[in-house]
Design a protein around this motif. Structure first.
Motif, PDB file in Angstrom:
ATOM      1  N   ARG A 152      12.101   8.301 -14.038  1.00 49.85           N
ATOM      2  CA  ARG A 152      13.315   7.717 -13.464  1.00 49.85           C
ATOM      3  C   ARG A 152      13.070   7.325 -12.014  1.00 49.85           C
ATOM      4  O   ARG A 152      13.469   6.222 -11.572  1.00 49.85           O
ATOM      5  CB  ARG A 152      14.464   8.719 -13.556  1.00 49.85           C
ATOM      6  CG  ARG A 152      15.781   8.178 -13.003  1.00 49.85           C
ATOM      7  CD  ARG A 152      16.874   9.236 -13.104  1.00 49.85           C
ATOM      8  NE  ARG A 152      18.114   8.777 -12.489  1.00 49.85           N
ATOM      9  CZ  ARG A 152      19.198   9.540 -12.318  1.00 49.85           C
ATOM     10  NH1 ARG A 152      19.187  10.800 -12.725  1.00 49.85           N
ATOM     11  NH2 ARG A 152      20.285   9.054 -11.754  1.00 49.85           N
ATOM     12  N   LEU A 153      12.433   8.204 -11.243  1.00 47.76           N
ATOM     13  CA  LEU A 153      12.154   7.903  -9.841  1.00 47.76           C
ATOM     14  C   LEU A 153      11.175   6.737  -9.728  1.00 47.76           C
ATOM     15  O   LEU A 153      11.299   5.896  -8.829  1.00 47.76           O
ATOM     16  CB  LEU A 153      11.578   9.145  -9.143  1.00 47.76           C
ATOM     17  CG  LEU A 153      11.218   8.988  -7.661  1.00 47.76           C
ATOM     18  CD1 LEU A 153      12.443   8.548  -6.857  1.00 47.76           C
ATOM     19  CD2 LEU A 153      10.644  10.277  -7.102  1.00 47.76           C
ATOM     20  N   ARG A 154      10.239   6.663 -10.655  1.00 48.78           N
ATOM     21  CA  ARG A 154       9.281   5.548 -10.649  1.00 48.78           C
ATOM     22  C   ARG A 154      10.018   4.214 -10.777  1.00 48.78           C
ATOM     23  O   ARG A 154       9.716   3.250 -10.063  1.00 48.78           O
ATOM     24  CB  ARG A 154       8.271   5.719 -11.777  1.00 48.78           C
ATOM     25  CG  ARG A 154       7.175   4.646 -11.814  1.00 48.78           C
ATOM     26  CD  ARG A 154       6.216   4.921 -12.966  1.00 48.78           C
ATOM     27  NE  ARG A 154       5.565   6.213 -12.819  1.00 48.78           N
ATOM     28  CZ  ARG A 154       4.454   6.405 -12.113  1.00 48.78           C
ATOM     29  NH1 ARG A 154       3.872   5.390 -11.497  1.00 48.78           N
ATOM     30  NH2 ARG A 154       3.916   7.607 -12.027  1.00 48.78           N
ATOM     31  N   ASP A 174      -1.190  10.151   4.000  1.00 48.47           N
ATOM     32  CA  ASP A 174      -2.542  10.671   3.806  1.00 48.47           C
ATOM     33  C   ASP A 174      -2.526  12.187   3.647  1.00 48.47           C
ATOM     34  O   ASP A 174      -3.252  12.748   2.811  1.00 48.47           O
ATOM     35  CB  ASP A 174      -3.445  10.283   4.981  1.00 48.47           C
ATOM     36  CG  ASP A 174      -3.886   8.830   4.927  1.00 48.47           C
ATOM     37  OD1 ASP A 174      -3.814   8.237   3.830  1.00 48.47           O
ATOM     38  OD2 ASP A 174      -4.298   8.280   5.967  1.00 48.47           O
ATOM     39  N   LEU A 175      -1.704  12.849   4.446  1.00 47.83           N
ATOM     40  CA  LEU A 175      -1.566  14.301   4.314  1.00 47.83           C
ATOM     41  C   LEU A 175      -0.980  14.677   2.958  1.00 47.83           C
ATOM     42  O   LEU A 175      -1.417  15.644   2.312  1.00 47.83           O
ATOM     43  CB  LEU A 175      -0.675  14.852   5.430  1.00 47.83           C
ATOM     44  CG  LEU A 175      -1.202  14.722   6.866  1.00 47.83           C
ATOM     45  CD1 LEU A 175      -0.167  15.272   7.850  1.00 47.83           C
ATOM     46  CD2 LEU A 175      -2.518  15.461   7.029  1.00 47.83           C
ATOM     47  N   MET A 176       0.005  13.917   2.504  1.00 39.67           N
ATOM     48  CA  MET A 176       0.630  14.189   1.208  1.00 39.67           C
ATOM     49  C   MET A 176      -0.354  13.976   0.060  1.00 39.67           C
ATOM     50  O   MET A 176      -0.344  14.721  -0.925  1.00 39.67           O
ATOM     51  CB  MET A 176       1.868  13.306   1.038  1.00 39.67           C
ATOM     52  CG  MET A 176       3.023  13.681   1.959  1.00 39.67           C
ATOM     53  SD  MET A 176       4.418  12.509   1.894  1.00 39.67           S
ATOM     54  CE  MET A 176       4.903  12.640   0.172  1.00 39.67           C
ATOM     55  N   LYS A 177      -1.197  12.953   0.193  1.00 42.86           N
ATOM     56  CA  LYS A 177      -2.221  12.727  -0.843  1.00 42.86           C
ATOM     57  C   LYS A 177      -3.185  13.903  -0.902  1.00 42.86           C
ATOM     58  O   LYS A 177      -3.581  14.343  -1.978  1.00 42.86           O
ATOM     59  CB  LYS A 177      -2.976  11.427  -0.565  1.00 42.86           C
ATOM     60  CG  LYS A 177      -2.201  10.170  -0.890  1.00 42.86           C
ATOM     61  CD  LYS A 177      -3.101   8.937  -0.891  1.00 42.86           C
ATOM     62  CE  LYS A 177      -3.628   8.632   0.482  1.00 42.86           C
ATOM     63  NZ  LYS A 177      -4.435   7.379   0.496  1.00 42.86           N
ATOM     64  N   GLU A 227       0.833  -1.212   0.000  1.00 40.25           N
ATOM     65  CA  GLU A 227       0.000   0.000   0.000  1.00 40.25           C
ATOM     66  C   GLU A 227       0.864   1.257   0.000  1.00 40.25           C
ATOM     67  O   GLU A 227       0.541   2.247  -0.679  1.00 40.25           O
ATOM     68  CB  GLU A 227      -0.923  -0.007   1.212  1.00 40.25           C
ATOM     69  CG  GLU A 227      -2.036  -1.042   1.145  1.00 40.25           C
ATOM     70  CD  GLU A 227      -2.989  -0.942   2.321  1.00 40.25           C
ATOM     71  OE1 GLU A 227      -3.213   0.195   2.794  1.00 40.25           O
ATOM     72  OE2 GLU A 227      -3.493  -1.977   2.782  1.00 40.25           O
ATOM     73  N   ILE A 228       1.945   1.240   0.766  1.00 38.44           N
ATOM     74  CA  ILE A 228       2.845   2.397   0.800  1.00 38.44           C
ATOM     75  C   ILE A 228       3.444   2.643  -0.582  1.00 38.44           C
ATOM     76  O   ILE A 228       3.509   3.781  -1.062  1.00 38.44           O
ATOM     77  CB  ILE A 228       3.961   2.178   1.843  1.00 38.44           C
ATOM     78  CG1 ILE A 228       3.372   2.246   3.257  1.00 38.44           C
ATOM     79  CG2 ILE A 228       5.075   3.216   1.680  1.00 38.44           C
ATOM     80  CD1 ILE A 228       4.354   1.858   4.351  1.00 38.44           C
ATOM     81  N   LYS A 229       3.876   1.576  -1.235  1.00 41.81           N
ATOM     82  CA  LYS A 229       4.450   1.706  -2.574  1.00 41.81           C
ATOM     83  C   LYS A 229       3.436   2.295  -3.544  1.00 41.81           C
ATOM     84  O   LYS A 229       3.752   3.213  -4.311  1.00 41.81           O
ATOM     85  CB  LYS A 229       4.918   0.323  -3.053  1.00 41.81           C
ATOM     86  CG  LYS A 229       5.430   0.322  -4.488  1.00 41.81           C
ATOM     87  CD  LYS A 229       5.809  -1.092  -4.926  1.00 41.81           C
ATOM     88  CE  LYS A 229       6.231  -1.116  -6.393  1.00 41.81           C
ATOM     89  NZ  LYS A 229       6.572  -2.499  -6.831  1.00 41.81           N
ATOM     90  N   SER A 287       1.468   6.926  -6.690  1.00 42.90           N
ATOM     91  CA  SER A 287       0.344   7.780  -7.096  1.00 42.90           C
ATOM     92  C   SER A 287       0.666   9.261  -6.952  1.00 42.90           C
ATOM     93  O   SER A 287      -0.010  10.114  -7.547  1.00 42.90           O
ATOM     94  CB  SER A 287      -0.896   7.443  -6.260  1.00 42.90           C
ATOM     95  OG  SER A 287      -0.754   7.880  -4.919  1.00 42.90           O
ATOM     96  N   LEU A 288       1.695   9.588  -6.163  1.00 39.92           N
ATOM     97  CA  LEU A 288       2.087  10.988  -5.969  1.00 39.92           C
ATOM     98  C   LEU A 288       3.038  11.485  -7.046  1.00 39.92           C
ATOM     99  O   LEU A 288       3.314  12.686  -7.119  1.00 39.92           O
ATOM    100  CB  LEU A 288       2.759  11.154  -4.596  1.00 39.92           C
ATOM    101  CG  LEU A 288       1.891  10.857  -3.365  1.00 39.92           C
ATOM    102  CD1 LEU A 288       2.748  10.924  -2.102  1.00 39.92           C
ATOM    103  CD2 LEU A 288       0.718  11.816  -3.270  1.00 39.92           C
ATOM    104  N   LEU A 289       3.534  10.580  -7.875  1.00 36.18           N
ATOM    105  CA  LEU A 289       4.501  10.972  -8.897  1.00 36.18           C
ATOM    106  C   LEU A 289       3.819  11.654 -10.078  1.00 36.18           C
ATOM    107  O   LEU A 289       2.687  11.339 -10.432  1.00 36.18           O
ATOM    108  CB  LEU A 289       5.268   9.743  -9.391  1.00 36.18           C
ATOM    109  CG  LEU A 289       6.080   8.960  -8.347  1.00 36.18           C
ATOM    110  CD1 LEU A 289       6.814   7.804  -9.015  1.00 36.18           C
ATOM    111  CD2 LEU A 289       7.058   9.873  -7.626  1.00 36.18           C
ATOM    112  N   LEU A 290       4.549  12.592 -10.655  1.00 43.57           N
ATOM    113  CA  LEU A 290       4.092  13.256 -11.871  1.00 43.57           C
ATOM    114  C   LEU A 290       4.614  12.471 -13.077  1.00 43.57           C
ATOM    115  O   LEU A 290       5.543  11.665 -12.964  1.00 43.57           O
ATOM    116  CB  LEU A 290       4.618  14.692 -11.902  1.00 43.57           C
ATOM    117  CG  LEU A 290       4.134  15.601 -10.758  1.00 43.57           C
ATOM    118  CD1 LEU A 290       4.825  16.964 -10.843  1.00 43.57           C
ATOM    119  CD2 LEU A 290       2.625  15.761 -10.781  1.00 43.57           C
ATOM    120  N   PRO A 291       4.018  12.696 -14.254  1.00 40.96           N
ATOM    121  CA  PRO A 291       4.470  11.939 -15.445  1.00 40.96           C
ATOM    122  C   PRO A 291       5.961  12.072 -15.719  1.00 40.96           C
ATOM    123  O   PRO A 291       6.586  11.134 -16.219  1.00 40.96           O
ATOM    124  CB  PRO A 291       3.632  12.572 -16.574  1.00 40.96           C
ATOM    125  CG  PRO A 291       2.392  13.060 -15.897  1.00 40.96           C
ATOM    126  CD  PRO A 291       2.832  13.528 -14.545  1.00 40.96           C
TER     127      PRO A 291
END
Length: 517
Positions: free
Chosen positions: A149-151, A218-221, A134-136, A141-145
């Motif tokens: 590379r980070l993905r 949750d705060l970051m989402k 779930e953390i992964k 889901s927070l990554l931008l297109p």
């Protein structure tokens, strides 16, 4: 392997940068513009096909759910457009509420169970693997297109198949995994969350650490969602009128009686305009000049009210709305809470203006010209009215009269003037308390002047030339703010539903030969 800090999401509430229209993945920047009428307020659209009156159709449960979802989407889109402060927030239940108790009980049971699994010999990593998965997914889901590379790095570092194999052999290194997770969160979070993420680095208990990680994620989402809303707001504004018209027409097709209360609202406004045009002058005095009480009002010689005067009268009637007695127009339901807030502010400003006018007439110009005295009386009156409905104004004015008399007495003492006699003190308090009466002359005059001023905000072209009526100078700042808020809501509503209002008014005023506003 790291990502530069410029990739962090902005702080909640931080303005989103304008999007690049050249980006093929961005929202289209040039929507079809609707032709506008002469006053720039109502799109020149063909009147919609209003469904003929028919017996209400019974909707299936699936249709009801679908309709509710469409209304919810339409409401959220409308809220984003008209409310620049709109943002999603975490739902916090009352500590002693049933929802809070159930949530706390379930969470405690889960985390206690996780603690038991990790304390077993050998440790059971079943729940840990689920949490890491779930953390992964949340981090991804927070990554931008552009974060490709980070993905890839996250996919490699949190390889769930490898994690399962390590767990089976008892070699799962939870501290190492959580260290990587916290490092990634630090790169992606908004600066306002840096302190929270840094605090997690000092948590040693793995169960408590995983629980805290989920809380910060949750705060970051929520931060990401609100950032997305800010980014999309300019594009939604470009398309909002067409979108709301389309969705309302679809709703009208499913529920043909969805304009019944709106029709009743306009019927009442038309009757009032017809009566007032024959019984009262159309132009009140404002600073020695005459301005229309309702833009587009009919002349006294006209037998039929104009559609614009009827619609404006309907909008002004919203400032007198009695909840629970009258049904709100369907076309204004999404703005009902905001309009009721404006109504409350107008009622409070009416009382404040009346209190200041009465105090001025009793105290005289010498006292009222004292620096800061009027502002002090205004602050006291406003504080005692704060949050009170108009039904409690009588109680509030009792306190206001005592406080105003106290302020007046202190100011007289400071300026070296003689104190009020008992009769004059009683007169000041009595006149202030009488403002609570519905037929109070001072209150009615102030209310008429405030409504006259707000009626000028019904047309965007007239807002910049609004003259302030006599006696309202002490509340000018507050009145301008309310007028802008009221005018903006009405302008948007008229643009979206103007064609529906026109179709209804054609039936109400058939002899007027209405083609447009």
């Amino acid at each position: 392997m790291g990502v530069q800090r410029r990739n962090k999401m902005p702080n909640p509430g931080e303005k989103a940068p304008p999007s690049d229209c050249s980006d093929p993945e961005s929202v289209p920047c040039r929507p079809r513009q609707a032709q506008e009428s002469h006053d720039g307020d109502v799109p020149s659209l063909c009147p919609p096909q209003l469904p003929r009156s028919s017996p209400p159709r019974v909707l299936s449960m699936a249709e009801l759910l679908e309709t509710a979802q469409e209304v919810s989407r339409m409401t959220i889109a409308h809220e984003i457009v008209v409310n620049s402060d709109f943002k999603l927030q975490e739902v916090n239940f009352s500590p002693n509420s049933l929802e809070s108790l159930v949530k706390e009980t379930l969470h405690k049971a889960f985390w206690d169970s996780l603690k038991e699994q990790l304390s077993a010999s050998p440790p059971d990593y079943t729940y840990v693997i689920q949490l890491l998965q779930e953390i992964k997914e949340t981090i991804l889901s927070l990554l931008l297109p552009r974060h490709s590379r980070l993905r890839n790095q996250i996919e490699e570092a949190l390889d769930m198949e490898l994690i399962r194999q390590e767990a089976e052999h008892g070699a799962l290194d939870i501290p190492n995994l959580t260290t990587y997770i916290l490092g990634t969160m630090a790169m992606l979070c908004a600066p306002v969350r840096d302190e929270e993420v840094q605090r997690l680095r000092g948590v040693r208990d793995p169960v408590q650490l995983l629980r805290e990680i989920f809380w910060v994620l949750d705060l970051m989402k929520m931060d990401m969602v609100n950032f997305t809303i800010q980014s999309l707001r300019p594009h939604l504004r470009d398309h909002s009128i067409q979108y709301e018209q389309k969705k309302f027409q679809e709703l009208l097709a499913k529920l043909p009686n969805s304009l019944d209360h709106t029709t009743e609202w306009l019927h009442k406004a038309a009757a009032e305009v017809s009566v007032s045009s024959l019984s009262s002058p159309s132009y009140p005095e404002v600073h020695g000049s005459r301005v229309p009480l309702s833009l587009g009002a009919v002349s006294r010689s006209s037998a039929t009210p104009s559609p614009m005067s009827v619609l404006n009268q309907g909008y002004m009637n919203l400032l007198h709305w009695e909840p629970g007695i009258e049904k709100y127009p369907e076309t204004l339901l999404m703005d009902q809470a905001r309009l009721q807030e404006v109504q409350l502010q107008v009622n409070q400003l009416t009382i404040i203006a009346a209190v200041l006018l009465v105090s001025s007439s009793v105290c005289g110009s010498a006292l009222f010209s004292s620096p800061g005295f009027v502002d002090k009386l205004k602050r006291v009156t406003k504080a005692l009215l704060e949050g009170l409905p108009h039904t409690r104004f009588q109680e509030a004015l009792l306190n206001i009269s005592n406080h105003v008399h106290q302020e007046v007495s202190e100011c007289l003492l400071q300026l070296g003037y003689p104190a009020f006699t008992d009769d004059k003190s009683a007169s000041l308090k009595g006149q202030i308390r009488s403002i609570a009466e519905d037929d109070n002359v001072v209150r009615n005059i102030m209310e008429q002047r405030i409504h006259s001023f707000l009626s000028l905000h019904l047309s965007p072209s007239a807002q910049n030339s609004c003259s302030l009526p006599k006696g309202l100078a002490p509340i000018q700042e507050e009145l301008l703010e309310v007028g802008h808020k009221f005018g903006s809501m009405i302008h948007h509503n008229r643009q979206v539903y103007g064609s529906y209002y026109l179709a209804i008014l054609k039936k109400i005023l058939p002899e007027a030969g209405i083609d447009s506003f």
